[in-house]
Design a protein around this motif. Structure first.
Motif, PDB file in Angstrom:
ATOM      1  N   ARG A  59      38.976  46.200  37.650  1.00  0.00           N
ATOM      2  CA  ARG A  59      38.501  45.025  38.379  1.00  0.00           C
ATOM      3  C   ARG A  59      37.657  44.181  37.447  1.00  0.00           C
ATOM      4  NH1 ARG A  59      36.173  48.402  43.244  1.00  0.00           N
ATOM      5  NH2 ARG A  59      36.443  46.697  44.699  1.00  0.00           N
ATOM      6  N   VAL A  60      37.828  42.852  37.543  1.00  0.00           N
ATOM      7  CA  VAL A  60      37.108  41.962  36.636  1.00  0.00           C
ATOM      8  C   VAL A  60      36.556  40.738  37.359  1.00  0.00           C
ATOM      9  CG1 VAL A  60      38.426  42.626  34.584  1.00  0.00           C
ATOM     10  CG2 VAL A  60      39.194  40.697  35.951  1.00  0.00           C
ATOM     11  N   ASN A  61      35.473  40.209  36.805  1.00  0.00           N
ATOM     12  CA  ASN A  61      34.953  38.887  37.133  1.00  0.00           C
ATOM     13  C   ASN A  61      35.239  38.036  35.908  1.00  0.00           C
ATOM     14  OD1 ASN A  61      33.758  39.563  39.668  1.00  0.00           O
ATOM     15  ND2 ASN A  61      32.049  40.488  38.578  1.00  0.00           N
ATOM     16  N   PRO A 103      47.690  47.041  35.940  1.00  0.00           N
ATOM     17  CA  PRO A 103      47.363  45.874  36.772  1.00  0.00           C
ATOM     18  C   PRO A 103      45.851  45.768  36.992  1.00  0.00           C
ATOM     19  CG  PRO A 103      49.083  47.199  37.786  1.00  0.00           C
ATOM     20  CD  PRO A 103      48.566  47.981  36.618  1.00  0.00           C
ATOM     21  N   VAL A 104      45.357  44.520  37.001  1.00  0.00           N
ATOM     22  CA  VAL A 104      43.931  44.242  37.143  1.00  0.00           C
ATOM     23  C   VAL A 104      43.704  43.429  38.404  1.00  0.00           C
ATOM     24  CG1 VAL A 104      42.010  42.952  36.117  1.00  0.00           C
ATOM     25  CG2 VAL A 104      43.515  44.300  34.661  1.00  0.00           C
ATOM     26  N   GLU A 105      42.653  43.754  39.134  1.00  0.00           N
ATOM     27  CA  GLU A 105      42.249  42.962  40.293  1.00  0.00           C
ATOM     28  C   GLU A 105      41.175  41.974  39.829  1.00  0.00           C
ATOM     29  OE1 GLU A 105      39.731  43.385  44.456  1.00  0.00           O
ATOM     30  OE2 GLU A 105      40.372  45.208  43.416  1.00  0.00           O
ATOM     31  N   VAL A 106      41.448  40.686  40.000  1.00  0.00           N
ATOM     32  CA  VAL A 106      40.458  39.659  39.676  1.00  0.00           C
ATOM     33  C   VAL A 106      39.595  39.479  40.917  1.00  0.00           C
ATOM     34  CG1 VAL A 106      40.054  37.265  39.008  1.00  0.00           C
ATOM     35  CG2 VAL A 106      41.983  38.536  38.020  1.00  0.00           C
ATOM     36  N   VAL A 107      38.338  39.905  40.840  1.00  0.00           N
ATOM     37  CA  VAL A 107      37.422  39.872  41.973  1.00  0.00           C
ATOM     38  C   VAL A 107      36.866  38.470  42.178  1.00  0.00           C
ATOM     39  CG1 VAL A 107      35.265  40.827  42.896  1.00  0.00           C
ATOM     40  CG2 VAL A 107      36.836  42.295  41.607  1.00  0.00           C
ATOM     41  N   ARG A 108      36.541  37.797  41.055  1.00  0.00           N
ATOM     42  CA  ARG A 108      35.887  36.491  41.145  1.00  0.00           C
ATOM     43  C   ARG A 108      36.186  35.677  39.887  1.00  0.00           C
ATOM     44  NH1 ARG A 108      29.526  35.527  40.554  1.00  0.00           N
ATOM     45  NH2 ARG A 108      29.500  33.313  41.036  1.00  0.00           N
TER      46      ARG A 108
END
Length: 181
Positions: free
Chosen positions: A9-11, A53-58
């Motif tokens: 997960r990334v900002n 796969p990466v979840e874009v949080v913000r």
């Protein structure tokens, strides 16, 4: 350095008009867009590992302007560590101390004013980190053409003999770049 483990997960911080196809962060992992990942795999290029796969949080805008469009899907990949080695005898790298470890070849550096690889050490990876400059990501000419052909963004490719990193403004070391004699 610790490995980045799931969940990924990334900002993100946006400085321009749109998010790029390549995002370098801390550690050895980088983010690549789905468009980049699909093209890389389709063309059979080598040197990127993982494709998680990466979840874009913000997404936080760092400059005023229009709101960004859709956020692309990203993948976390690791750039492989290669057997390719910097040739200190033919490079203009100012080291903090003499190289004593034949494997990592990196006691640190004060400046870089172009470098070359030791003949016979590169094994054909398209994206890699060389021994002696593990913090640098190197790419093949084939990869440079791939980037151009696909119009991939957020990458600046510099020929290694022209690459300069000199944060203390020490200037180039005395040893010139020279070819084999």
């Amino acid at each position: 350095m610790l490995a980045w483990l799931p969940p990924y997960r990334v900002n993100l911080e946006l400085y321009g008009q749109a998010l790029g196809d390549f995002i370098e962060g801390t550690g050895y992992s980088v983010l690549i867009s789905e468009r980049f990942a699909d093209a890389f795999r389709a063309e059979g290029l080598a040197g990127l590992l993982g494709f998680n796969p990466v979840e874009v949080v913000r997404v936080k805008r760092k400059r005023k302007g229009p709101k960004p469009g859709a956020v692309p899907r990203y993948f976390a990949v690791t750039v492989c560590f290669s057997r390719a080695a910097v040739d200190d005898g033919r490079s203009r790298v100012r080291r903090l101390a003499p190289v004593t470890c034949p494997e990592c070849r990196d006691p640190g550096r004060d400046s870089i004013h172009g470098f070359t690889l030791e003949p016979g050490t590169w094994q054909g990876e398209d994206v890699f980190r060389p021994r002696g400059l593990q913090g640098c990501i190197l790419v093949s000419e084939r990869f440079a053409e791939f980037v151009k052909r696909h119009g991939l963004t957020n990458m600046k490719l510099t020929p290694i003999e022209e690459y300069t990193w000199d944060p203390r403004r020490l200037g180039p070391p005395d040893a010139p770049l020279a070819g084999p004699t």
